[in-house]
Design an enzyme around this catalytic site. Structure first.
Site, PDB file in Angstrom:
ATOM      1  N   ASP A 148       0.823  -1.215   0.000  1.00 30.23           N
ATOM      2  CA  ASP A 148       0.000   0.000   0.000  1.00 30.23           C
ATOM      3  C   ASP A 148       0.863   1.273   0.000  1.00 30.23           C
ATOM      4  OD1 ASP A 148      -2.423   1.346   0.066  1.00 30.23           O
ATOM      5  OD2 ASP A 148      -3.213   0.207   1.746  1.00 30.23           O
ATOM      6  N   ASP A 203     -10.147   3.600  -3.396  1.00 34.17           N
ATOM      7  CA  ASP A 203     -10.885   2.385  -3.027  1.00 34.17           C
ATOM      8  C   ASP A 203     -12.279   2.314  -3.656  1.00 34.17           C
ATOM      9  OD1 ASP A 203      -8.679   1.900  -1.567  1.00 34.17           O
ATOM     10  OD2 ASP A 203      -9.653   1.922   0.394  1.00 34.17           O
TER      11      ASP A 203
END
Ligand code: GLA
Length: 401
Positions: A148, A203
C-alpha cells in the site's frame, strides 16, 4: 575455454534466476481479500473457514486461488529484532500454521503491508525494513504481497516499489507483487518490470457509479473506477495488469448491479479478487463469481483489456478481443429505466487500434453465445434485440465461424 564455460553457466544461472520471477500472473490473478468486508477484524477461524468454502463451493475449481490477508494481521509494534509480529490474539496457532493450512487446500496465500512508515490502519509499515520484511515473507512461504501507499511522505513511488520488488527477488521466493498506490503516480508507466498488478484508483465502494466522500478522500462506485482513466489499456497485459480493485460482488448491491460489476471486471481483464463473506454467500452471488463463460473472457490468454466502444443514451457498449478471432461484447444499462436494444451488427465496425484488431460485421459473420443465460443465439447476420433492465448487463461471446 574455462572462462567461456564459466560465462555460459553464469548466463544460464542469471536467466533461470530472472525466469523464476516471471509469468507469475500470466492471466489476471483470482482470489479473495479480507478488506472489503472485514477491514481489520480478521482471525484464523475466518481465514480457515473461507479457505474451506473456497474449495467446497467450487470457487477454487473456477480459478480463485489466492487468500489474501489485508491490513490488520500484525501487532502494533515490531519485535526486538525488528521483525513484524502476526497478532497472536487473532492468529493463536501462528501465521505459518495458517499458511500451511491454506496451502494444504491447494490454495495460495497473500499478506499486506505498506511502503510507508505505517500501514493505512496504523500498523508497522515496511519503510526501512524492505529486505528484512521480504525475508520474513519468504520464510512464511507466502505467494502474494499487496503493498500500500499510506504514510509515504518524502519518498517516490517508483523507487519505493522497486526497492520492495528487488527485496522480494533477493529473498528468493516467487511472490506476486501487487502495487496499491491508487494510480496516483501513474504506475502503468513504470511498474511493468516492478510488479504483477497495480491499482489504478482509490478504493471501491459497493455502488453502481456513486462517489462516497470520506473526510479527505473518496471511494468510488465500480463504473466510476472503470471509466476513471481513459488511455491506460495498452499498459495492461500478461503478468502486468491494471487492477480495478477488489470486488464488491455480494456486498449489498442488487443482483443486476453485481452482474454488471463482474462483467465489467471481466471485460477489463482486471484481477478478480472477491471481497465478500463466503460464509453467508447467496446462490446468486456464487453463480456470478463462478460463471465460467464470463471467467473465460477475463482469463483469455491474449490478456487484452476491453474498451468502451460507444455510449448511446445511457446504453454503454464494451468490446474485448479474445483469442481465435472471437470477441466479447457487453451492453450495460446505466439508466434508471428499462432500455430496448436493437443492435444491427452490420452497421458496426469495431476497431482496437492499440492491438491492430478490427472487425466489420458486414463482412464477417459470428455465432452468438449469451454467457449469462448460457444460450446460443442467432448469428450476427440478424440484429440483436433485447430488453435490458436498469443497471443490468448482457454479455455475449461472438464466435468466429
Ligand atoms: C488502502 C487500500 C485498501 C486497503 C486499506 C487497508 O485504503 O487502498 O485496499 O488495503 O488501505 O488499510
Amino acid at each position: 575455454m574455462k572462462i567461456q564455460i564459466n560465462i555460459f553457466f553464469c548466463l544460464l544461472f542469471l536467466n533461470s534466476f530472472s525466469q523464476k520471477y516471471r509469468d507469475l500472473a500470466i492471466t489476471p490473478p483470482m482470489g479473495w481479500n479480507t478488506w472489503n468486508t472485514f477491514e481489520t477484524s480478521i482471525d484464523e477461524k475466518l481465514i480457515k473457514e473461507t479457505a474451506d468454502i473456497m474449495v467446497s463451493s467450487g470457487m477454487k475449481d473456477a480459478g480463485y486461488t489466492y487468500i489474501v490477508l489485508d491490513d490488520g494481521w500484525m501487532t502494533m509494534e515490531r519485535d526486538k529484532n525488528g521483525d513484524l509480529v502476526p497478532d497472536p490474539k487473532k492468529f493463536p496457532s501462528g501465521m505459518k500454521a495458517l499458511i500451511d493450512y491454506v496451502h494444504s487446500k491447494g490454495l495460495k496465500f497473500g499478506l499486506y503491508n505498506c511502503a510507508g512508515i505505517k500501514t493505512c490502519a496504523g500498523y508497522p509499515g515496511t519503510r526501512g525494513y524492505e529486505y528484512q520484511d521480504a525475508r520474513f515473507y519468504a520464510g512464511l512461504e507466502i505467494d502474494f504481497l499487496k503493498y500500500d501507499w499510506c504514510n509515504t511522505e518524502g519518498i517516490t513511488a517508483k523507487e519505493a516499489y522497486t526497492t520492495m520488488s528487488d527485496a522480494l527477488k533477493k529473498a528468493g521466493r516467487p511472490i506476486v507483487f501487487s502495487l496499491c498506490e491508487w494510480g496516483d503516480n501513474q504506475p502503468w508507466n513504470w511498474a511493468e518490470p516492478v510488479g504483477n498488478l497495480w491499482r489504478i484508483s482509490g478504493d471501491i465502494y459497493p455502488c453502481y457509479d456513486c462517489e462516497f466522500k470520506h473526510d479527505t478522500w473518496s471511494s468510488w462506485g465500480f463504473f466510476k473506477i472503470a471509466e476513471m482513466h481513459k488511455n491506460i489499456r495498452q499498459f495492461s497485459g500478461p503478468d502486468h495488469w491494471n487492477d480495478f480493485d477488489m470486488m464488491e460482488v455480494g456486498n449489498g448491491m442488487t443482483f443486476e448491479e453485481d452482474k454488471s460489476h463482474f462483467a465489467l471486471w471481466c471485460m477489463l481483464a482486471s484481477p478478480l479478487i472477491a471481497g465478500n463473506d463466503f460464509r453467508n454467500m447467496s446462490k446468486e452471488t456464487l453463480s456470478i463469481l463462478t460463471n465460467k463463460e464470463l471467467l473465460s473472457i477475463n482469463q483469455d490468454t491474449l490478456g487484452i483489456q476491453g474498451f468502451k466502444y460507444r455510449e448511446e443514451e445511457e446504453l454503454s457498449i464494451w468490446f474485448k478481443p479474445l483469442q481465435n478471432g472471437n470477441w466479447a461484447v457487453s451492453f450495460f444499462n446505466k439508466s434508471n429505466k428499462e432500455i430496448k436494444i436493437d443492435f444491427d451488427w452490420k452497421k458496426h465496425h469495431v476497431i482496437d487500434d492499440i492491438n491492430n484488431l478490427e472487425t466489420s460485421f458486414n463482412t464477417i459473420k459470428y455465432d452468438i453465445r449469451d454467457v449469462w443465460q448460457h444460450k446460443d443465439l442467432k448469428s450476427t447476420k440478424e440484429s440483436f434485440k433485447a430488453v435490458l433492465a436498469s443497471h443490468d448487463v448482457i454479455t455475449l461471446i461472438l464466435k468466429r465461424k
